[in-house]
Write a protein that holds these residues in place. Structure first.
Motif, mmCIF file in Angstrom:
data_model
loop_
_atom_site.group_PDB
_atom_site.id
_atom_site.type_symbol
_atom_site.label_atom_id
_atom_site.label_comp_id
_atom_site.label_asym_id
_atom_site.label_seq_id
_atom_site.Cartn_x
_atom_site.Cartn_y
_atom_site.Cartn_z
ATOM 1 N N GLY A 78 -1.441 -2.147 -3.618
ATOM 2 C CA GLY A 78 -2.343 -3.341 -2.949
ATOM 3 C C GLY A 78 -3.440 -3.679 -3.897
ATOM 4 O O GLY A 78 -3.470 -3.245 -5.241
ATOM 5 N N GLU A 79 -4.130 -4.725 -3.545
ATOM 6 C CA GLU A 79 -5.374 -5.097 -4.269
ATOM 7 C C GLU A 79 -6.184 -4.016 -4.679
ATOM 8 O O GLU A 79 -6.905 -4.157 -5.824
ATOM 9 C CB GLU A 79 -6.070 -6.030 -3.359
ATOM 10 N N GLN A 80 -6.248 -2.966 -3.980
ATOM 11 C CA GLN A 80 -7.284 -1.707 -4.338
ATOM 12 C C GLN A 80 -6.796 -1.070 -5.667
ATOM 13 O O GLN A 80 -7.467 -0.786 -6.444
ATOM 14 C CB GLN A 80 -7.286 -0.682 -3.147
ATOM 15 N N ASN A 81 -5.249 -0.879 -5.533
ATOM 16 C CA ASN A 81 -4.730 -0.505 -6.921
ATOM 17 C C ASN A 81 -4.909 -1.151 -8.058
ATOM 18 O O ASN A 81 -5.253 -0.871 -9.223
ATOM 19 C CB ASN A 81 -3.299 -0.055 -6.673
ATOM 20 N N ILE A 82 -4.814 -2.434 -7.887
ATOM 21 C CA ILE A 82 -4.972 -3.284 -8.852
ATOM 22 C C ILE A 82 -6.513 -3.567 -9.665
ATOM 23 O O ILE A 82 -6.492 -3.517 -10.796
ATOM 24 C CB ILE A 82 -4.395 -5.037 -8.392
ATOM 25 N N GLY A 83 -7.377 -3.421 -8.751
ATOM 26 C CA GLY A 83 -8.548 -3.219 -8.942
ATOM 27 C C GLY A 83 -8.877 -1.964 -9.716
ATOM 28 O O GLY A 83 -9.508 -1.957 -10.897
#
Length: 175
Positions: A78-83
């Protein structure tokens, strides 16, 4: 002179539709205990070995023999992993996004295995300071607007020297 027997099932017996059903009914009426069991006469040929699966199993066994623990992570990020892993905008464009993701938080298919392994290490480094983990699995990406699915293997060693990692690689590749 050829002889034959014409059999038709009553209309209320919708479960009798093929010749084997008739044979089963005859056996039931005659009594299964009166029928002498006999093994079928046929040759059993082994199926052709799937070389891809055989190689994957060899790789997994080599890592296990080298002292690694196998992990299984979900195929979604998700976005958390991407960041957290600082993927570039160019890399994000190549992430495969299914039409029906597991959740709004996990909306992309993983582009590599390393992210999950690093999260495993972070979660366990206090209790297992010298972790050696590996994972085999499928990763996903888009190439020329076409979805690509590839099998990969990744490993991580915590608190290992260069020569320790080199020794493990030599061992795994030799196997």
């Amino acid at each position: 002179v050829a002889r034959g027997l014409h059999i038709s099932a009553p209309t209320f017996r919708i479960d009798v539709s093929i010749p084997q059903d008739i044979i089963e009914e005859v056996g039931r009426l005659y009594g299964y205990e009166h029928i002498t069991p006999k093994f079928p006469v046929l040759s059993i040929e082994p199926h052709e070995r799937n070389q891809t699966l055989a190689w994957r199993e060899k790789i997994r066994n080599a890592f296990r023999d080298a002292g690694f623990t196998e992990t299984y992570n979900v195929s979604f990020i998700g976005e958390q992993n991407i960041g957290m892993f600082q993927y570039s905008k160019e890399e994000i464009l190549n992430f495969l996004q299914p039409e029906n993701p597991m959740s709004g938080e996990l909306k992309y298919l993983r582009p590599n295995l390393m992210g999950g392994l690093l999260l495993n290490v972070a979660a366990n480094q206090k209790t297992v300071p010298h972790a050696a983990l590996f994972e085999t699995g499928t990763v996903y990406r888009i190439n020329a607007k076409k979805p690509i699915e590839e099998w990969r293997v990744s490993g991580v060693m915590l608190a290992a020297s260069f020569y320790g990692v080199k020794g493990v690689l030599d061992f795994v590749l030799e196997r």
